[in-house]
Scaffold this active site. Structure first.
Site, PDB file in Angstrom:
ATOM      1  N   ASP A  32       0.847  -1.201   0.000  1.00 17.23           N
ATOM      2  CA  ASP A  32       0.000   0.000   0.000  1.00 17.23           C
ATOM      3  C   ASP A  32       0.877   1.244   0.000  1.00 17.23           C
ATOM      4  O   ASP A  32       1.960   1.242   0.582  1.00 17.23           O
ATOM      5  CB  ASP A  32      -0.912  -0.009   1.258  1.00 17.23           C
ATOM      6  CG  ASP A  32      -2.205   0.761   1.043  1.00 17.23           C
ATOM      7  OD1 ASP A  32      -2.136   1.983   0.853  1.00 17.23           O
ATOM      8  OD2 ASP A  32      -3.282   0.140   1.071  1.00 17.23           O
ATOM      9  N   ASN A  33       0.386   2.319  -0.627  1.00 19.89           N
ATOM     10  CA  ASN A  33       1.114   3.594  -0.550  1.00 19.89           C
ATOM     11  C   ASN A  33       0.452   4.557   0.443  1.00 19.89           C
ATOM     12  O   ASN A  33       0.870   5.708   0.553  1.00 19.89           O
ATOM     13  CB  ASN A  33       1.226   4.256  -1.936  1.00 19.89           C
ATOM     14  CG  ASN A  33      -0.104   4.800  -2.425  1.00 19.89           C
ATOM     15  OD1 ASN A  33      -1.148   4.521  -1.846  1.00 19.89           O
ATOM     16  ND2 ASN A  33      -0.063   5.581  -3.497  1.00 19.89           N
ATOM     17  N   ASP A  57       4.144   1.786  -4.249  1.00 21.87           N
ATOM     18  CA  ASP A  57       3.128   2.319  -5.144  1.00 21.87           C
ATOM     19  C   ASP A  57       2.981   1.356  -6.330  1.00 21.87           C
ATOM     20  O   ASP A  57       3.980   1.055  -6.989  1.00 21.87           O
ATOM     21  CB  ASP A  57       3.591   3.715  -5.621  1.00 21.87           C
ATOM     22  CG  ASP A  57       2.469   4.482  -6.265  1.00 21.87           C
ATOM     23  OD1 ASP A  57       1.867   3.948  -7.222  1.00 21.87           O
ATOM     24  OD2 ASP A  57       2.188   5.606  -5.813  1.00 21.87           O
ATOM     25  N   LYS A  90      -3.437   6.207 -13.638  1.00 23.61           N
ATOM     26  CA  LYS A  90      -2.153   5.486 -13.578  1.00 23.61           C
ATOM     27  C   LYS A  90      -2.240   4.312 -12.608  1.00 23.61           C
ATOM     28  O   LYS A  90      -1.707   3.233 -12.872  1.00 23.61           O
ATOM     29  CB  LYS A  90      -1.036   6.430 -13.114  1.00 23.61           C
ATOM     30  CG  LYS A  90      -0.555   7.379 -14.181  1.00 23.61           C
ATOM     31  CD  LYS A  90       0.647   8.150 -13.632  1.00 23.61           C
ATOM     32  CE  LYS A  90       1.179   9.151 -14.626  1.00 23.61           C
ATOM     33  NZ  LYS A  90       2.194  10.030 -14.020  1.00 23.61           N
ATOM     34  N   THR A  91      -2.880   4.545 -11.469  1.00 26.18           N
ATOM     35  CA  THR A  91      -2.977   3.473 -10.468  1.00 26.18           C
ATOM     36  C   THR A  91      -3.720   2.274 -11.040  1.00 26.18           C
ATOM     37  O   THR A  91      -3.273   1.133 -10.914  1.00 26.18           O
ATOM     38  CB  THR A  91      -3.662   3.998  -9.188  1.00 26.18           C
ATOM     39  OG1 THR A  91      -2.807   4.984  -8.601  1.00 26.18           O
ATOM     40  CG2 THR A  91      -3.920   2.892  -8.190  1.00 26.18           C
ATOM     41  N   LYS A 104       2.334 -13.098 -14.188  1.00 26.39           N
ATOM     42  CA  LYS A 104       2.852 -13.871 -15.326  1.00 26.39           C
ATOM     43  C   LYS A 104       4.206 -14.498 -14.966  1.00 26.39           C
ATOM     44  O   LYS A 104       4.439 -15.688 -15.186  1.00 26.39           O
ATOM     45  CB  LYS A 104       2.986 -12.931 -16.521  1.00 26.39           C
ATOM     46  CG  LYS A 104       3.505 -13.578 -17.779  1.00 26.39           C
ATOM     47  CD  LYS A 104       3.628 -12.549 -18.874  1.00 26.39           C
ATOM     48  CE  LYS A 104       4.607 -13.019 -19.922  1.00 26.39           C
ATOM     49  NZ  LYS A 104       4.958 -11.956 -20.858  1.00 26.39           N
ATOM     50  N   TYR A 144     -11.806   7.109 -12.865  1.00 27.22           N
ATOM     51  CA  TYR A 144     -12.031   5.859 -12.122  1.00 27.22           C
ATOM     52  C   TYR A 144     -12.690   4.821 -13.022  1.00 27.22           C
ATOM     53  O   TYR A 144     -12.179   3.709 -13.178  1.00 27.22           O
ATOM     54  CB  TYR A 144     -12.924   6.168 -10.918  1.00 27.22           C
ATOM     55  CG  TYR A 144     -13.186   4.998 -10.008  1.00 27.22           C
ATOM     56  CD1 TYR A 144     -12.197   4.497  -9.164  1.00 27.22           C
ATOM     57  CD2 TYR A 144     -14.448   4.390  -9.965  1.00 27.22           C
ATOM     58  CE1 TYR A 144     -12.454   3.431  -8.306  1.00 27.22           C
ATOM     59  CE2 TYR A 144     -14.707   3.330  -9.106  1.00 27.22           C
ATOM     60  CZ  TYR A 144     -13.719   2.858  -8.277  1.00 27.22           C
ATOM     61  OH  TYR A 144     -13.964   1.810  -7.426  1.00 27.22           O
ATOM     62  N   HIS A 180     -13.266   5.088   5.563  1.00 27.15           N
ATOM     63  CA  HIS A 180     -12.662   6.350   5.981  1.00 27.15           C
ATOM     64  C   HIS A 180     -13.793   7.312   6.375  1.00 27.15           C
ATOM     65  O   HIS A 180     -14.725   7.523   5.598  1.00 27.15           O
ATOM     66  CB  HIS A 180     -11.854   6.911   4.814  1.00 27.15           C
ATOM     67  CG  HIS A 180     -10.898   7.976   5.208  1.00 27.15           C
ATOM     68  ND1 HIS A 180     -11.330   9.184   5.710  1.00 27.15           N
ATOM     69  CD2 HIS A 180      -9.557   8.016   5.185  1.00 27.15           C
ATOM     70  CE1 HIS A 180     -10.273   9.925   5.973  1.00 27.15           C
ATOM     71  NE2 HIS A 180      -9.186   9.233   5.678  1.00 27.15           N
TER      72      HIS A 180
HETATM   73  P1  NAD Z   1      -9.843   2.381  -0.095  1.00 26.55           P
HETATM   74  O1  NAD Z   1      -9.570   3.720  -0.659  1.00 26.55           O
HETATM   75  O2  NAD Z   1     -10.166   2.278   1.353  1.00 26.55           O
HETATM   76  O3  NAD Z   1      -8.642   1.392  -0.376  1.00 26.55           O
HETATM   77  C1  NAD Z   1      -7.782   1.509  -1.464  1.00 26.55           C
HETATM   78  C2  NAD Z   1      -6.367   1.239  -0.972  1.00 26.55           C
HETATM   79  O4  NAD Z   1      -5.468   1.335  -2.080  1.00 26.55           O
HETATM   80  C3  NAD Z   1      -5.902   2.269   0.063  1.00 26.55           C
HETATM   81  O5  NAD Z   1      -5.295   1.624   1.154  1.00 26.55           O
HETATM   82  C4  NAD Z   1      -4.903   3.132  -0.705  1.00 26.55           C
HETATM   83  O6  NAD Z   1      -3.933   3.724   0.115  1.00 26.55           O
HETATM   84  C5  NAD Z   1      -4.347   2.130  -1.687  1.00 26.55           C
HETATM   85  N1  NAD Z   1      -3.772   2.755  -2.885  1.00 26.55           N
HETATM   86  C6  NAD Z   1      -4.324   3.718  -3.655  1.00 26.55           C
HETATM   87  N2  NAD Z   1      -3.513   4.035  -4.668  1.00 26.55           N
HETATM   88  C7  NAD Z   1      -2.411   3.228  -4.546  1.00 26.55           C
HETATM   89  C8  NAD Z   1      -1.209   3.092  -5.280  1.00 26.55           C
HETATM   90  N3  NAD Z   1      -0.957   3.837  -6.365  1.00 26.55           N
HETATM   91  N4  NAD Z   1      -0.303   2.169  -4.848  1.00 26.55           N
HETATM   92  C9  NAD Z   1      -0.526   1.429  -3.750  1.00 26.55           C
HETATM   93  N5  NAD Z   1      -1.649   1.524  -3.004  1.00 26.55           N
HETATM   94  C10 NAD Z   1      -2.578   2.421  -3.409  1.00 26.55           C
HETATM   95  O7  NAD Z   1     -11.020   1.759  -0.980  1.00 26.55           O
HETATM   96  P2  NAD Z   1     -11.826   0.398  -0.791  1.00 26.55           P
HETATM   97  O8  NAD Z   1     -13.246   0.746  -0.650  1.00 26.55           O
HETATM   98  O9  NAD Z   1     -11.178  -0.470   0.202  1.00 26.55           O
HETATM   99  O10 NAD Z   1     -11.656  -0.238  -2.235  1.00 26.55           O
HETATM  100  C11 NAD Z   1     -10.754  -1.284  -2.499  1.00 26.55           C
HETATM  101  C12 NAD Z   1     -10.881  -1.716  -3.952  1.00 26.55           C
HETATM  102  O11 NAD Z   1     -12.200  -2.192  -4.204  1.00 26.55           O
HETATM  103  C13 NAD Z   1     -10.609  -0.588  -4.936  1.00 26.55           C
HETATM  104  O12 NAD Z   1      -9.890  -1.099  -6.032  1.00 26.55           O
HETATM  105  C14 NAD Z   1     -11.988  -0.171  -5.371  1.00 26.55           C
HETATM  106  O13 NAD Z   1     -11.990   0.367  -6.661  1.00 26.55           O
HETATM  107  C15 NAD Z   1     -12.759  -1.491  -5.305  1.00 26.55           C
HETATM  108  N6  NAD Z   1     -14.185  -1.248  -5.108  1.00 26.55           N
HETATM  109  C16 NAD Z   1     -14.661  -0.835  -3.897  1.00 26.55           C
HETATM  110  C17 NAD Z   1     -16.015  -0.569  -3.758  1.00 26.55           C
HETATM  111  C18 NAD Z   1     -16.601  -0.109  -2.443  1.00 26.55           C
HETATM  112  O14 NAD Z   1     -17.788   0.195  -2.395  1.00 26.55           O
HETATM  113  N7  NAD Z   1     -15.853  -0.055  -1.372  1.00 26.55           N
HETATM  114  C19 NAD Z   1     -16.879  -0.731  -4.837  1.00 26.55           C
HETATM  115  C20 NAD Z   1     -16.351  -1.133  -6.052  1.00 26.55           C
HETATM  116  C21 NAD Z   1     -15.001  -1.408  -6.177  1.00 26.55           C
END
Ligand code: NAD
Ligand code: UDP
Length: 313
Positions: A32-33, A57, A90-91, A104, A144, A180
């Site tokens: 995680d970043n 990252d 980018k992410t 892979k 997104y 959060h």
């Molecule tokens: P969140 O924001 O709490 O968690 C995302 C995590 O990814 C965070 O810990 C953040 O620090 C980390 N992160 C972000 N950019 C990064 C990077 N470049 N490198 C490394 N780490 C990075 O969100 P969440 O709700 O826990 O969502 C988790 C996943 O599930 C996401 O991919 C999101 O798109 C997907 N998702 C969630 C929901 C929802 O309702 N919670 C719905 C659809 C999809």
């Protein structure tokens, strides 16, 4: 014992996933970043010798030997993913390339946390996996939505070209402890507002709908998907088909908290989808999964979490 990498492991969903994978006897690495995640979400796991934490990252390559990868790294709430749209793309895109490249190289199975946002503001209701969606490619949500759509494309292409063992799930709105408190998502916003006695901010007239899934149900669905055979790739919807208007949600939160908060109406954000509800026929058939936690039950647990968080200050 499997060694499993969870990108986004310190986030809301990722922290629950790490916890569950450890409970099931796996070795787990959280990458995680900390953009939207927090060490507090995983600090209770750090005494476990089979848990490793890496600050990294996903837009940069990462090398490790693992059996499975859950790719969750990506900010998920509109205010966070719109904060730096280029970084969000980018992410999703470079993160997918890097994690698929890793899968892979080490022959790992990899699961992509995709989203119901690939359906955009849907014209098909409820949403089935064969619906291609209705997404504005240049709107405020596109960083997104389109990032996640390209990630799905990359997953399919790595499978078809390089035989990478992929899985794609499309997650619908999920809520629960460790969201959060200030990320602007509707469940956390309403609960925090109700507990503080502040006005509950309904955007638009509140007649847009969402289907809310409790996080434990999602984790069960994710694990069931990862455990399917190599012939099932998805995408598969993982969500709760119980559909509510945002106004109904506001009222439920007021009732469950016993709050004196008033509902106020604010402008609807641009491109806000009007309705969303998963068709989960495929998940029932292929994963033998369906959500079991009712909205009231999940909201009550989430309210307890935020109540404690606010009391801690
Ligand atoms: P969140 O924001 O709490 O968690 C995302 C995590 O990814 C965070 O810990 C953040 O620090 C980390 N992160 C972000 N950019 C990064 C990077 N470049 N490198 C490394 N780490 C990075 O969100 P969440 O709700 O826990 O969502 C988790 C996943 O599930 C996401 O991919 C999101 O798109 C997907 N998702 C969630 C929901 C929802 O309702 N919670 C719905 C659809 C999809
Ligand atoms: N919403 C709202 N008040 C808030 C936060 C969100 O009315 O304080 C609405 C928002 O406009 C959307 C729905 O609730 O229609 C869900 O928003 P969220 O950001 O949680 O998720 P998403 O729109 O990505 O599904």
């Amino acid at each position: 014992m499997k060694r499993i990498l969870v990108t986004g492991g310190a986030g809301f969903v990722g922290s629950h996933l790490c916890e569950r994978l450890l409970k099931e006897g796996n070795e787990v690495i959280s990458l995680d970043n900390y953009f939207t995640g927090n060490k507090k979400n995983i600090v209770h796991l750090m005494d476990n010798h089979y848990f490793e934490v890496v600050r990294h990252d996903v837009t940069q390559p990462f090398f490790i030997e693992v059996d499975e990868i859950f790719n969750l790294a990506c900010p998920a709430s509109p205010i966070h993913y719109q904060y730096n749209p280029i970084k969000t793309v980018k992410t999703s895109v470079m993160g997918a390339v890097n994690m698929l490249g890793l899968a892979k190289r080490v022959n790992a199975k990899i699961l992509q946390a995709s989203t119901s946002e690939v359906y955009g503001d849907p014209k098909v209701h409820p949403q089935t996996e064969d619906y291609w969606g209705h997404v504005n490619p240049i709107g405020i949500r596109s960083c997104y939505d389109e990032g996640k759509r390209v990630a799905e494309t990359l997953f399919m292409s790595y499978h078809e070209q390089n035989n990478v063992k992929i899985k794609i799930i499309r997650i619908f709105n999920t809520y629960g402890p460790r969201m959060h408190p200030n990320d602007g998502r509707v469940v956390s916003n309403f609960i925090v507002q109700a507990l503080k006695g502040e006005n509950i901010t309904v955007y638009g007239e509140g007649n847009q709908t969402r289907s809310f899934q409790y996080v434990d149900d999602l984790i069960n669905g994710m694990l069931a998907m990862m455990a399917t055979g190599d012939d099932f790739l998805g995408p598969v919807n993982v969500g709760n088909p119980g559909e509510f208007t945002i106004l109904e949600l506001a009222q439920k939160v007021i009732d469950l908290t016993g709050s004196k908060s008033k509902i106020i109406f604010q402008p609807l954000p641009k491109d806000d989808p009007m309705q969303r509800k998963p068709d989960i026929t495929l998940a029932k058939e292929k994963l033998n999964w369906e959500p079991v936690i009712k909205l009231e039950e999940g909201l009550a647990k989430t309210i307890t979490y935020f109540d404690n968080l606010l009391k801690e200050g």
